[in-house]
Write an enzyme that holds these catalytic residues in place. Structure first.
Site, PDB file in Angstrom:
ATOM      1  N   HIS A   1       0.817  -1.218   0.000  1.00  0.00           N
ATOM      2  CA  HIS A   1       0.000   0.000   0.000  1.00  0.00           C
ATOM      3  C   HIS A   1       0.850   1.267   0.000  1.00  0.00           C
ATOM      4  CE1 HIS A   1      -3.619   2.324   0.281  1.00  0.00           C
ATOM      5  NE2 HIS A   1      -3.152   2.984   1.322  1.00  0.00           N
TER       6      HIS A   1
ATOM      7  N   HIS B   1       0.982   5.443  -1.946  1.00  0.00           N
ATOM      8  CA  HIS B   1       0.421   6.486  -2.835  1.00  0.00           C
ATOM      9  C   HIS B   1       1.663   7.226  -3.325  1.00  0.00           C
ATOM     10  CE1 HIS B   1      -3.817   6.414  -1.029  1.00  0.00           C
ATOM     11  NE2 HIS B   1      -3.122   5.849  -0.062  1.00  0.00           N
TER      12      HIS B   1
ATOM     13  N   GLU C   1      -7.980   5.620  -8.568  1.00  0.00           N
ATOM     14  CA  GLU C   1      -8.911   5.980  -7.501  1.00  0.00           C
ATOM     15  C   GLU C   1     -10.100   6.785  -8.029  1.00  0.00           C
ATOM     16  OE1 GLU C   1      -7.614   7.079  -3.334  1.00  0.00           O
ATOM     17  OE2 GLU C   1      -8.087   9.033  -4.177  1.00  0.00           O
TER      18      GLU C   1
ATOM     19  N   HIS D   1     -12.389   5.014  -2.989  1.00  0.00           N
ATOM     20  CA  HIS D   1     -11.505   5.492  -1.922  1.00  0.00           C
ATOM     21  C   HIS D   1     -11.865   4.986  -0.530  1.00  0.00           C
ATOM     22  CE1 HIS D   1     -10.261   8.678   1.037  1.00  0.00           C
ATOM     23  NE2 HIS D   1      -9.111   8.209   0.629  1.00  0.00           N
TER      24      HIS D   1
ATOM     25  N   HIS E   1      -9.954   1.661   1.123  1.00  0.00           N
ATOM     26  CA  HIS E   1      -9.527   2.016   2.489  1.00  0.00           C
ATOM     27  C   HIS E   1     -10.741   1.797   3.386  1.00  0.00           C
ATOM     28  CE1 HIS E   1      -6.856   4.658   0.061  1.00  0.00           C
ATOM     29  NE2 HIS E   1      -5.992   4.528   1.048  1.00  0.00           N
TER      30      HIS E   1
ATOM     31  N   GLU F   1     -10.623   2.480   9.068  1.00  0.00           N
ATOM     32  CA  GLU F   1      -9.304   3.008   9.447  1.00  0.00           C
ATOM     33  C   GLU F   1      -9.357   3.719  10.810  1.00  0.00           C
ATOM     34  OE1 GLU F   1      -7.617   5.499   6.428  1.00  0.00           O
ATOM     35  OE2 GLU F   1      -5.688   5.695   7.459  1.00  0.00           O
TER      36      GLU F   1
ATOM     37  N   ASP G   1       1.967   2.742   3.276  1.00  0.00           N
ATOM     38  CA  ASP G   1       1.170   3.938   3.019  1.00  0.00           C
ATOM     39  C   ASP G   1       2.086   5.000   2.409  1.00  0.00           C
ATOM     40  OD1 ASP G   1      -1.127   5.479   2.842  1.00  0.00           O
ATOM     41  OD2 ASP G   1      -1.843   4.845   4.802  1.00  0.00           O
TER      42      ASP G   1
HETATM   43 ZN   LIG Z   1      -3.916   4.831   1.586  1.00  0.00          ZN
END
Ligand SMILES: [Zn+2]
Length: 304
Positions: free
Chosen positions: A12, A14, A94, A133, A160, A163, A266
């Protein structure tokens, strides 16, 4: 003959946020405050900024021996550089939006882009999937229609989910930090589903597409069972969870339920590096002897 290179998977990232490393907190901060800062930081960025970030992210991944990556791209600009990077894995386009018409229009464009990417000569080791998302940023019909399409077209779906405590409060009661954030952003507030994150997605038929579920901290034992029964895998991002005050994922319960777990760093906006071995070192400390000592090597070398 040389032995094949070991698999090292960061499930994971970005990469397009790599240049926003200054947003990464040094001490735990409130989750929605961090999101608001991220939205502000991204508002003025150019395509050149995004490409620079992606290139820097790919370079960092390769420098620490990463072979497989799961990357999310909101701009969709990571696809080309990743296809050409030699890395393996999945890059997910996304889509998000609480406005139904706009969100579904964006979904249509994502579908075309995903199908078009399959014709790229380097497609195969690096595949292209869809990310819807998160429940706090997406209209329920985007989840329904996006997941149904992924299932039908055999496209990987990533979400996601579960969380922060704020996400649970938002879905169940439409109150708390997310309500305040949306009001600040001037976004109309849709009605509350009155369900926790996992049952909410199940009620929309999303689990049937067997999405890869990222974070998964805010879960009950029964919800872990739902995820296991649906055949979903999860991604654990411990340093991000710690720094955004989301809590400890009950990793030992996922393992007991037989849910496949990946590890991800992340983005650099919520993690000090893209090195999944550093993520594993932090996770080892945090989970202690609740999980087997050899777990981390197994998780990190699981190809995506
Ligand atoms: Zn993320």
């Amino acid at each position: 003959m040389n032995a094949p290179a070991p698999v090292i998977t960061n499930a994971h990232t970005h990469l397009e946020l790599t240049r926003l490393a200054s947003l990464c907190p040094s001490e735990p901060v409130e989750f929605t405050r961090w999101i608001h800062e991220l939205i502000r930081a991204r508002a003025g960025e150019t395509r050149a900024d995004v490409y620079r970030s992606v290139e820097a992210g790919i370079e960092e991944l390769l420098a620490c021996g990463t072979t497989h990556v799961g990357d999310i791209t909101a701009t969709w600009l990571s696809v080309e550089p990743l296809l050409e990077s030699g890395l393996r894995g999945i890059v997910w386009l996304e889509v998000l939006g609480l406005n139904r018409a706009e969100a579904l229009e964006r979904l249509e464009r994502a579908k075309q882009a995903i199908l078009a990417a399959r014709r790229h000569p380097a497609y195969g080791p690096m595949r292209v999937g869809l990310t819807i998302h998160a429940p706090y940023s997406c209209h329920p019909d985007l989840f329904r229609e996006g997941a149904a399409w992924c299932r039908e077209a055999q496209v990987s779906l990533c979400i996601h989910l579960a969380e922060s405590p704020a996400e649970v409060e938002w879905l169940t009661r439409r109150s708390g930090p997310f309500l305040r954030l949306l009001q600040k952003l001037g976004v109309p507030v849709p009605p509350a589903p009155g369900l926790r994150p996992v049952p909410y997605l199940r009620s929309l038929g999303v689990l049937e597409a067997r999405p890869l579920l990222v974070h998964m901290v805010q879960v009950t034992d029964e919800e872990i069972r739902m995820v296991a029964d649906a055949g979903c895998a999860v991604v654990h991002c411990p340093r991000s969870n710690y720094l955004l005050n989301c809590g400890r994922m009950p990793l030992e319960k996922y393992l007991a339920a037989g849910v496949p777990v990946y590890l991800g760093t992340d983005s650099r906006a919520s993690s000090p590096s893209l090195n999944v071995r550093e993520e594993a070192a932090f996770a080892r400390q945090w989970h202690g002897d609740r999980v087997p000592e050899n777990l981390w090597e197994v998780i990190v070398s699981r190809p995506l």
